[in-house]
Each structure stands twice: as C-alpha cells, then as structure tokens.
Write a protein that holds these residues in place. Structure first.
Motif, PDB file in Angstrom:
ATOM      1  N   CYS A  45      -4.629   4.759  -2.335  1.00  0.00           N
ATOM      2  CA  CYS A  45      -5.219   5.758  -1.763  1.00  0.00           C
ATOM      3  C   CYS A  45      -6.895   5.258  -1.938  1.00  0.00           C
ATOM      4  O   CYS A  45      -7.110   4.961  -3.046  1.00  0.00           O
ATOM      5  CB  CYS A  45      -5.173   7.124  -2.317  1.00  0.00           C
ATOM      6  SG  CYS A  45      -6.525   8.257  -1.348  1.00  0.00           S
ATOM      7  N   ARG A  46      -7.501   5.127  -1.019  1.00  0.00           N
ATOM      8  CA  ARG A  46      -8.794   4.651  -1.210  1.00  0.00           C
ATOM      9  C   ARG A  46      -9.927   5.794  -1.320  1.00  0.00           C
ATOM     10  O   ARG A  46     -11.167   5.353  -1.152  1.00  0.00           O
ATOM     11  CB  ARG A  46      -9.150   3.804  -0.172  1.00  0.00           C
ATOM     12  CG  ARG A  46      -8.736   2.221   0.007  1.00  0.00           C
ATOM     13  CD  ARG A  46      -8.714   1.456   0.905  1.00  0.00           C
ATOM     14  NE  ARG A  46      -9.999   0.874   0.670  1.00  0.00           N
ATOM     15  CZ  ARG A  46     -10.408  -0.412   1.042  1.00  0.00           C
ATOM     16  NH1 ARG A  46      -9.550  -1.011   1.732  1.00  0.00           N
ATOM     17  NH2 ARG A  46     -11.650  -0.684   0.937  1.00  0.00           N
ATOM     18  N   CYS A  47      -9.487   6.927  -1.049  1.00  0.00           N
ATOM     19  CA  CYS A  47     -10.440   8.088  -0.844  1.00  0.00           C
ATOM     20  C   CYS A  47     -10.427   8.978  -2.146  1.00  0.00           C
ATOM     21  O   CYS A  47     -11.530   9.605  -2.611  1.00  0.00           O
ATOM     22  CB  CYS A  47     -10.013   8.931   0.324  1.00  0.00           C
ATOM     23  SG  CYS A  47      -9.982   7.644   1.913  1.00  0.00           S
ATOM     24  N   THR A  48      -9.227   9.230  -2.638  1.00  0.00           N
ATOM     25  CA  THR A  48      -9.197  10.742  -3.337  1.00  0.00           C
ATOM     26  C   THR A  48      -9.381  10.504  -4.914  1.00  0.00           C
ATOM     27  O   THR A  48      -9.700  11.293  -5.746  1.00  0.00           O
ATOM     28  CB  THR A  48      -7.775  11.225  -3.339  1.00  0.00           C
ATOM     29  OG1 THR A  48      -6.824  10.413  -3.925  1.00  0.00           O
ATOM     30  CG2 THR A  48      -7.527  11.562  -1.787  1.00  0.00           C
ATOM     31  N   LEU A  82      -5.639  15.240  -0.037  1.00  0.00           N
ATOM     32  CA  LEU A  82      -5.701  14.092   0.786  1.00  0.00           C
ATOM     33  C   LEU A  82      -7.182  14.316   1.298  1.00  0.00           C
ATOM     34  O   LEU A  82      -7.908  15.455   1.125  1.00  0.00           O
ATOM     35  CB  LEU A  82      -4.996  14.429   2.092  1.00  0.00           C
ATOM     36  CG  LEU A  82      -5.026  15.386   2.911  1.00  0.00           C
ATOM     37  CD1 LEU A  82      -5.599  14.931   4.341  1.00  0.00           C
ATOM     38  CD2 LEU A  82      -3.712  16.082   3.113  1.00  0.00           C
ATOM     39  N   GLN A  83      -7.897  13.160   1.834  1.00  0.00           N
ATOM     40  CA  GLN A  83      -9.149  13.151   2.385  1.00  0.00           C
ATOM     41  C   GLN A  83      -9.051  12.447   3.760  1.00  0.00           C
ATOM     42  O   GLN A  83      -8.856  13.296   4.859  1.00  0.00           O
ATOM     43  CB  GLN A  83     -10.165  12.345   1.461  1.00  0.00           C
ATOM     44  CG  GLN A  83     -10.537  13.322   0.337  1.00  0.00           C
ATOM     45  CD  GLN A  83     -11.670  12.486  -0.668  1.00  0.00           C
ATOM     46  OE1 GLN A  83     -12.508  11.665  -0.111  1.00  0.00           O
ATOM     47  NE2 GLN A  83     -11.566  12.835  -1.890  1.00  0.00           N
ATOM     48  N   CYS A  84      -8.897  11.314   3.946  1.00  0.00           N
ATOM     49  CA  CYS A  84      -8.948  10.832   5.430  1.00  0.00           C
ATOM     50  C   CYS A  84      -7.397  10.970   5.872  1.00  0.00           C
ATOM     51  O   CYS A  84      -7.318  11.067   7.138  1.00  0.00           O
ATOM     52  CB  CYS A  84      -9.471   9.181   5.348  1.00  0.00           C
ATOM     53  SG  CYS A  84      -8.095   8.060   4.889  1.00  0.00           S
ATOM     54  N   HIS A 133      -5.614  20.181  -2.277  1.00  0.00           N
ATOM     55  CA  HIS A 133      -6.624  19.155  -1.639  1.00  0.00           C
ATOM     56  C   HIS A 133      -6.346  17.723  -1.964  1.00  0.00           C
ATOM     57  O   HIS A 133      -7.208  16.809  -2.446  1.00  0.00           O
ATOM     58  CB  HIS A 133      -8.097  19.605  -1.969  1.00  0.00           C
ATOM     59  CG  HIS A 133      -8.429  21.058  -1.812  1.00  0.00           C
ATOM     60  ND1 HIS A 133      -8.556  21.396  -0.267  1.00  0.00           N
ATOM     61  CD2 HIS A 133      -8.583  21.899  -2.450  1.00  0.00           C
ATOM     62  CE1 HIS A 133      -8.804  22.802  -0.566  1.00  0.00           C
ATOM     63  NE2 HIS A 133      -8.715  23.079  -1.789  1.00  0.00           N
ATOM     64  N   TYR A 169      -6.876  10.118  -6.964  1.00  0.00           N
ATOM     65  CA  TYR A 169      -5.730  10.421  -7.210  1.00  0.00           C
ATOM     66  C   TYR A 169      -5.708  11.787  -8.094  1.00  0.00           C
ATOM     67  O   TYR A 169      -4.401  12.158  -8.251  1.00  0.00           O
ATOM     68  CB  TYR A 169      -5.069   9.127  -8.160  1.00  0.00           C
ATOM     69  CG  TYR A 169      -4.834   8.062  -7.510  1.00  0.00           C
ATOM     70  CD1 TYR A 169      -3.550   7.661  -6.596  1.00  0.00           C
ATOM     71  CD2 TYR A 169      -5.920   7.041  -7.334  1.00  0.00           C
ATOM     72  CE1 TYR A 169      -3.474   6.783  -5.837  1.00  0.00           C
ATOM     73  CE2 TYR A 169      -5.572   5.719  -6.587  1.00  0.00           C
ATOM     74  CZ  TYR A 169      -4.513   5.416  -5.904  1.00  0.00           C
ATOM     75  OH  TYR A 169      -4.375   4.429  -5.060  1.00  0.00           O
ATOM     76  N   CYS A 173       0.715  -1.210   0.105  1.00  0.00           N
ATOM     77  CA  CYS A 173       0.146  -0.028  -0.071  1.00  0.00           C
ATOM     78  C   CYS A 173       0.915   1.262   0.246  1.00  0.00           C
ATOM     79  O   CYS A 173       0.448   2.078  -0.652  1.00  0.00           O
ATOM     80  CB  CYS A 173      -0.983   0.192   1.145  1.00  0.00           C
ATOM     81  SG  CYS A 173      -0.257   0.304   2.709  1.00  0.00           S
ATOM     82  N   CYS A 212      -3.037   7.563   3.949  1.00  0.00           N
ATOM     83  CA  CYS A 212      -1.994   7.211   3.106  1.00  0.00           C
ATOM     84  C   CYS A 212      -1.149   8.321   2.908  1.00  0.00           C
ATOM     85  O   CYS A 212      -0.061   8.187   2.347  1.00  0.00           O
ATOM     86  CB  CYS A 212      -2.674   6.899   1.672  1.00  0.00           C
ATOM     87  SG  CYS A 212      -3.623   8.189   1.027  1.00  0.00           S
ATOM     88  N   THR A 213      -1.555   9.480   3.495  1.00  0.00           N
ATOM     89  CA  THR A 213      -0.543  10.837   3.034  1.00  0.00           C
ATOM     90  C   THR A 213       0.837  10.696   3.447  1.00  0.00           C
ATOM     91  O   THR A 213       1.657  11.144   2.722  1.00  0.00           O
ATOM     92  CB  THR A 213      -1.393  12.260   3.797  1.00  0.00           C
ATOM     93  OG1 THR A 213      -2.727  12.067   3.328  1.00  0.00           O
ATOM     94  CG2 THR A 213      -0.749  13.258   3.370  1.00  0.00           C
TER      95      THR A 213
END
Length: 166
Positions: free
Chosen positions: A140-143, A103-105, A101, A145, A50, A108-109
């Motif tokens: 990344c499961r949120c953004t 990143l979200q959660c 912007h 990419y 990951c 992974c950042t």
C-alpha cells in the motif's frame, strides 16, 4: 489474424459458474476483469509483487496475475465482490476496513480484503504482530499500514462476535 487456440472454460467465481472463451495464456486477473466483468480485482505490478490482484482460489490467497485462467478450472474462486454477506451487507473484513479507515485511495484494498479473509480463517484471533505478518505480502502506498493492521484485528473480532465463517 491470430492463430492462437481458444479454450472454452468454466470458472466458478463467487459461487457462480461463468463460461468464457480464452487463449491458453490469458491470466486469471484478465479473465476476471475483461471476460467476466468482475473489475474489483485490480492489477498493479503484473509480477505478483504488490498483491493488488489477490483472489482466493480454493480458499488460499493467490496472485491472479500469475495464474492462467485455464489453470483455475475446477477451483472455487472468490474475488472481492464475493466477500459481502449473502444479504449484501459488508462482510467482517470489509466492515473492519470501513470502521478502522483501512484504506485511502482503495487501489490495493481488494487484495488486502481477500488476503485478510484467508488469514483470519486460518488464525481467527491474530495478535498485532500476526496481523502485520498476515498483510506483509501486500503493498500500500497510501496508508502506512497502521489502520490496516487495526482492521485485521477488528475483522477477527467482528467475525468471532458474529460467528461468521470467513
């Protein structure tokens, strides 16, 4: 009672020497988080897939969940905590993530920030396609990419404008 041999090690992390007593099989990610209290390095899959645990070892992105802490002795390790400027201001990659912007959660950042820092040091003017390739090993499961890729290009721009050495 454990009979596992303990090793006294010295790790140079973010320019500071740290001493720790660890078993030979202690992963670098665990040593950073649990022995040194540097919890910015996240552990996701624990299989090196990951990229959340990526740190820089002698400037190269390294999956800290796949490296033993004793193997890092004598190397310069940079974690996400070491990416800020000496005055505490955000470094170019951190600043770009905030502006774009990226990143979200945020889980992974840290791995993205260290990976991109090394990538821009190697390629200070990436195209969008090169930026995509640069982050292809991090999940990344949120953004989705898009903003991460924008942040790569923006970080390179900030570094060039400011003359920042990454």
């Amino acid at each position: 009672m454990s009979t596992e041999q303990i090793h006294e090690i010295r790790l140079n992390v973010n320019g500071v020497d740290h001493e720790a007593a660890v078993p030979a099989r202690r992963l670098l990610s665990d040593a950073l988080r649990h022995d040194l209290g540097l919890t910015g390095t996240h552990v996701g899959c624990e299989h090196g897939v990951c990229g959340a645990c990526t740190v820089l070892v002698d400037g190269q992105p390294t999956r800290s969940c796949l490296m033993f802490a004793v193997s890092a002795v004598g190397s310069e390790i940079t974690t996400v905590e070491g990416l800020a400027r000496p005055d505490g201001e955000l470094g170019p990659v951190q600043q770009a993530f905030r502006e774009c912007h990226g990143l979200q959660c945020g889980f992974c950042t840290p791995g993205f920030l260290t990976t991109i820092t090394a990538g821009i040091a190697e390629n200070p003017d990436p195209t969008e396609e090169e930026a995509r390739d640069m982050v292809a090993g991090n999940l990344c499961r949120c953004t989705g990419y898009q903003n991460i890729v924008k942040a790569v290009c923006r970080a390179a721009e900030i570094a060039r404008e400011g003359g920042d050495a990454l």
